[in-house]
Design a protein around this motif. Structure first.
Motif, PDB file in Angstrom:
ATOM      1  N   GLU A  47      54.471  42.841  37.428  1.00 60.54           N
ATOM      2  CA  GLU A  47      54.988  44.100  36.897  1.00 60.54           C
ATOM      3  C   GLU A  47      54.479  45.275  37.721  1.00 60.54           C
ATOM      4  O   GLU A  47      53.350  45.273  38.220  1.00 60.54           O
ATOM      5  N   THR A  48      55.328  46.278  37.862  1.00 58.82           N
ATOM      6  CA  THR A  48      54.936  47.463  38.622  1.00 58.82           C
ATOM      7  C   THR A  48      53.891  48.276  37.849  1.00 58.82           C
ATOM      8  O   THR A  48      53.764  48.147  36.621  1.00 58.82           O
ATOM      9  N   GLU A  49      53.147  49.083  38.614  1.00 60.30           N
ATOM     10  CA  GLU A  49      52.095  49.948  38.071  1.00 60.30           C
ATOM     11  C   GLU A  49      50.917  49.156  37.479  1.00 60.30           C
ATOM     12  O   GLU A  49      50.181  49.675  36.641  1.00 60.30           O
ATOM     13  N   LYS A  50      50.728  47.938  37.955  1.00 63.35           N
ATOM     14  CA  LYS A  50      49.629  47.117  37.486  1.00 63.35           C
ATOM     15  C   LYS A  50      48.464  47.175  38.472  1.00 63.35           C
ATOM     16  O   LYS A  50      48.676  47.217  39.695  1.00 63.35           O
ATOM     17  N   PRO A  51      47.218  47.152  37.977  1.00 68.64           N
ATOM     18  CA  PRO A  51      46.067  47.059  38.886  1.00 68.64           C
ATOM     19  C   PRO A  51      46.004  45.657  39.494  1.00 68.64           C
ATOM     20  O   PRO A  51      46.178  44.651  38.789  1.00 68.64           O
ATOM     21  N   LEU A  52      45.781  45.607  40.802  1.00 75.07           N
ATOM     22  CA  LEU A  52      45.861  44.346  41.520  1.00 75.07           C
ATOM     23  C   LEU A  52      44.702  44.237  42.503  1.00 75.07           C
ATOM     24  O   LEU A  52      44.300  45.233  43.119  1.00 75.07           O
ATOM     25  N   VAL A  66      46.258  36.969  45.783  1.00 72.75           N
ATOM     26  CA  VAL A  66      46.233  38.132  44.893  1.00 72.75           C
ATOM     27  C   VAL A  66      45.893  37.679  43.486  1.00 72.75           C
ATOM     28  O   VAL A  66      46.079  36.512  43.115  1.00 72.75           O
ATOM     29  N   GLU A  67      45.401  38.619  42.681  1.00 75.06           N
ATOM     30  CA  GLU A  67      45.252  38.364  41.249  1.00 75.06           C
ATOM     31  C   GLU A  67      45.255  39.698  40.510  1.00 75.06           C
ATOM     32  O   GLU A  67      44.872  40.737  41.071  1.00 75.06           O
ATOM     33  N   LEU A  68      45.725  39.669  39.280  1.00 78.10           N
ATOM     34  CA  LEU A  68      45.720  40.870  38.464  1.00 78.10           C
ATOM     35  C   LEU A  68      44.284  41.276  38.174  1.00 78.10           C
ATOM     36  O   LEU A  68      43.433  40.439  37.843  1.00 78.10           O
ATOM     37  N   LYS A  69      44.017  42.561  38.300  1.00 77.90           N
ATOM     38  CA  LYS A  69      42.669  43.069  38.041  1.00 77.90           C
ATOM     39  C   LYS A  69      42.524  43.326  36.549  1.00 77.90           C
ATOM     40  O   LYS A  69      43.357  43.983  35.931  1.00 77.90           O
ATOM     41  N   THR A  70      41.468  42.784  35.989  1.00 80.16           N
ATOM     42  CA  THR A  70      41.262  42.957  34.539  1.00 80.16           C
ATOM     43  C   THR A  70      40.064  43.831  34.281  1.00 80.16           C
ATOM     44  O   THR A  70      39.212  44.040  35.147  1.00 80.16           O
TER      45      THR A  70
END
Length: 600
Positions: A573-578, A596-600
């Motif tokens: 999804e756009t505007e997600k921290p990555l 890559v991975e989504l930043k939590t």
């Protein structure tokens, strides 16, 4: 009296295809002799100075000797391979030449002889049995024409083509219907004599590049229109401030009277001299436009035999020979046409080559877009590109084994740009990685023929495919699949599956693989970046960095060569921290993502 040598496999020509063929034949165990005209091996990749290869850049297509070459480059070249924007892999051509020389040194059954060209081809009936050189004769079970211009085909009077085919011949959609100004001016694509320049930095005042005897700077006016000076210079940027000069638009492509290359030795030398002067004139033009901080690089190439009366330090900046985009082309058992390299309707891959017996004949893969070079005029070509990994790439296609075999002559295979291909399709099959794949397959085929005592046309293609897939040192893919990398446990199974069931080959170019979490091995070899991911359009992504702190606020185009990363970004999804593990390319203004991975 000249000496006589004997070999299982004789490779004439030390270019990209010839070097790969000789190495593979020798690794298979064949007694192999490689005879090259020049003191460097590698051709387009080294001696011709095009150390920015095009095509087969995706991770899944980095197999065989091509993949091995990239891995060796990565190990030997400090700072990696991300320097220019025309290719993901740019390197010092001297490093490439060292790699090939080292490969040859490791093979006691491979004899390399440089500085020789074929003088005559020896035949017994319809079978090529040897080649005569100035100082010796070599008899061989199988001979490979790996010359830059298909010279052995002409010497042996083996059927070949030179020039255009019109639409009536094969129904190629992009072929002209009749002769026109372009076809009459340029029978084949224009070669380029590459030069290596260098950015010596602010305040430097390099010697003025002398004007060649024929110097007309007006030919280059507007060469980089549409590009900033920095973009133009970064096109072929190499490590150490080196700049590969191989520019197609009012640059150093040269095709005036290109037929002279095959008319006589005298006319060939005339063309080569003019081509070299043309590039010298272009380099001088660049220096006059951008200043004396830019000059010719020193001691890059061994001295060319062309124009040897010039200063040696000047000549060491110019490639050993031109980058030939096209040569004489074999009349083979099968000819690759434009239709054979275009993606199937609604798909992303070309159909697999299947012969009249229902056997899939693929022995090498390519994926470059169809790209033609003429110094004036142009030809509209059917599109064969897709968005993948956040950028444009070419759609995959394959090379059939029968395109390497003459219609009726035995004892001979071809393994360079001289395969049986139409003028139109040659624009995609001519690129360095594809030719390297072709060379590996031809070398393997020659060794197998020598082992079994058969002719190339008698060799079962499935035996050749298995030998390539299972080669112990550089196993090579023969089926292009975007999501099937060599490291997967099921790689060989899926290659065999589609060879045995070519009708099941998916139009998407992807096998129904289980999705696994990407290995941390990729992440460990790259730098870490964090930021905000944005989707600008289909396969068009950016990352605005939040860390490292020194780059915070900068926005970079996000691209990848890895299938799992492509899949992840495609659904992100756009505007997600990555968080991205990768490397910045300042010339191309992109962040090449390994994982890559989504930043939590």
């Amino acid at each position: 009296m000249s000496s006589v040598l004997k070999a299982d496999v004789l490779v004439v020509g030390g270019g990209t295809g010839g070097t790969a063929a000789a190495v593979q034949a020798a690794r298979r165990g064949a007694k192999t002799i490689l005879v090259s005209e020049f003191p460097w091996l590698g051709g387009m990749l080294t001696a011709a100075g095009v150390s920015a290869p095009d095509g087969n850049e995706l991770a899944a297509f980095q197999t065989g000797l091509w993949g091995a070459f990239l891995r060796d480059l990565q190990q030997r070249q400090p700072g990696g391979l991300d320097w220019g924007w025309v290719s993901f892999f740019t390197y010092d051509p001297r490093t490439g030449a060292e790699i090939f020389a080292d490969w040859v040194k490791c093979l006691p059954n491979l004899q390399w002889i440089s500085g020789q060209t074929a003088q005559a081809v020896l035949s017994e009936g319809d079978r090529i049995s040897g080649v005569q050189f100035a100082d010796f004769t070599i008899w061989a079970k199988i001979t490979l024409d790996a010359t830059e211009l298909g010279d052995l085909l002409a010497l042996a009077e083996v059927g070949h083509r030179w020039g255009w085919e019109f639409q009536a011949e094969w129904g190629e959609p992009s072929a002209p219907t009749a002769s026109n100004a372009l076809t009459e001016s340029y029978s084949v694509q224009a070669p380029t004599w590459v030069a290596i320049m260098q950015d010596f930095g602010k305040g430097a005042a390099r010697p003025e590049i002398p004007a060649p005897p024929v110097d007309n700077p007006d030919r280059f006016t507007g060469a980089w229109d549409g590009y900033t000076p920095e973009q133009f210079l970064n096109y072929g940027r190499l490590p150490g401030g080196l700049l590969m000069i191989n520019w197609p638009i009012r640059g150093n492509d040269y095709g005036e009277g290109v037929d002279r290359l095959i008319k006589s030795e005298t006319s060939r030398q005339e063309f080569l001299q003019e081509s070299l002067w043309h590039t010298q004139s272009f380099a001088r033009f660049i220096q006059t436009q951008f200043g004396r901080r830019y000059g010719l690089a020193q001691n890059i190439f061994p001295i060319s035999t062309i124009d040897n009366q010039q200063n040696s330090s000047l000549l060491s900046s110019f490639a050993l020979h031109p980058y030939y985009r096209e040569s004489r082309r074999l009349r083979g058992v099968q000819t690759i046409r434009e239709q054979d390299i275009l993606p199937i309707v609604g798909g992303r891959v070309a159909k697999l080559p299947i012969n009249s017996e229902g056997i899939c004949e693929t022995i090498a893969i390519g994926n470059y877009a169809n790209d033609h070079h003429y110094t004036i005029g142009d030809i509209p070509l059917q599109p064969k590109s897709i968005r993948w990994g956040g950028r444009w790439t070419g759609t995959p296609f394959t090379i059939p084994y029968s395109a390497l075999i003459p219609e009726s002559t035995d004892g001979l295979l071809v393994c360079e740009k001289n395969i049986s291909v139409s003028h139109i399709a040659n624009g995609a099959t001519r690129l360095q990685p594809t030719v390297m794949n072709i060379g590996q397959a031809a070398g393997m085929a020659a060794a197998l023929c020598a082992e079994s005592g058969c002719q190339p046309r008698e060799l079962a293609v499935r035996v050749l495919q298995e030998a390539l897939l299972q080669d112990s040192e550089a196993s090579a893919a023969v089926i292009p699949l975007f999501n099937l990398t060599r490291g997967r446990w099921d790689w060989l199974d899926w290659q065999r599956y589609y060879l045995d069931r070519p009708e099941a080959y998916p139009a998407s170019g992807e096998s129904p693989l289980s999705v696994k979490k990407q290995s941390s091995q990729t992440a460990n070899t790259h730098s870490q970046f964090s930021g905000i991911f944005r989707r600008l359009g289909e396969q068009d992504w950016t990352l605005t960095l939040t860390s490292p702190e020194s780059l915070a606020g900068q926005t970079w185009q996000l691209v990848t060569l890895h299938s799992e990363t492509d899949r992840f970004l495609h659904s992100c999804e756009t505007e997600k921290p990555l968080t991205v593990w990768g490397k910045l390319n300042f010339a191309g203004a992109w962040l090449l993502a390994g994982s890559v991975e989504l930043k939590t």
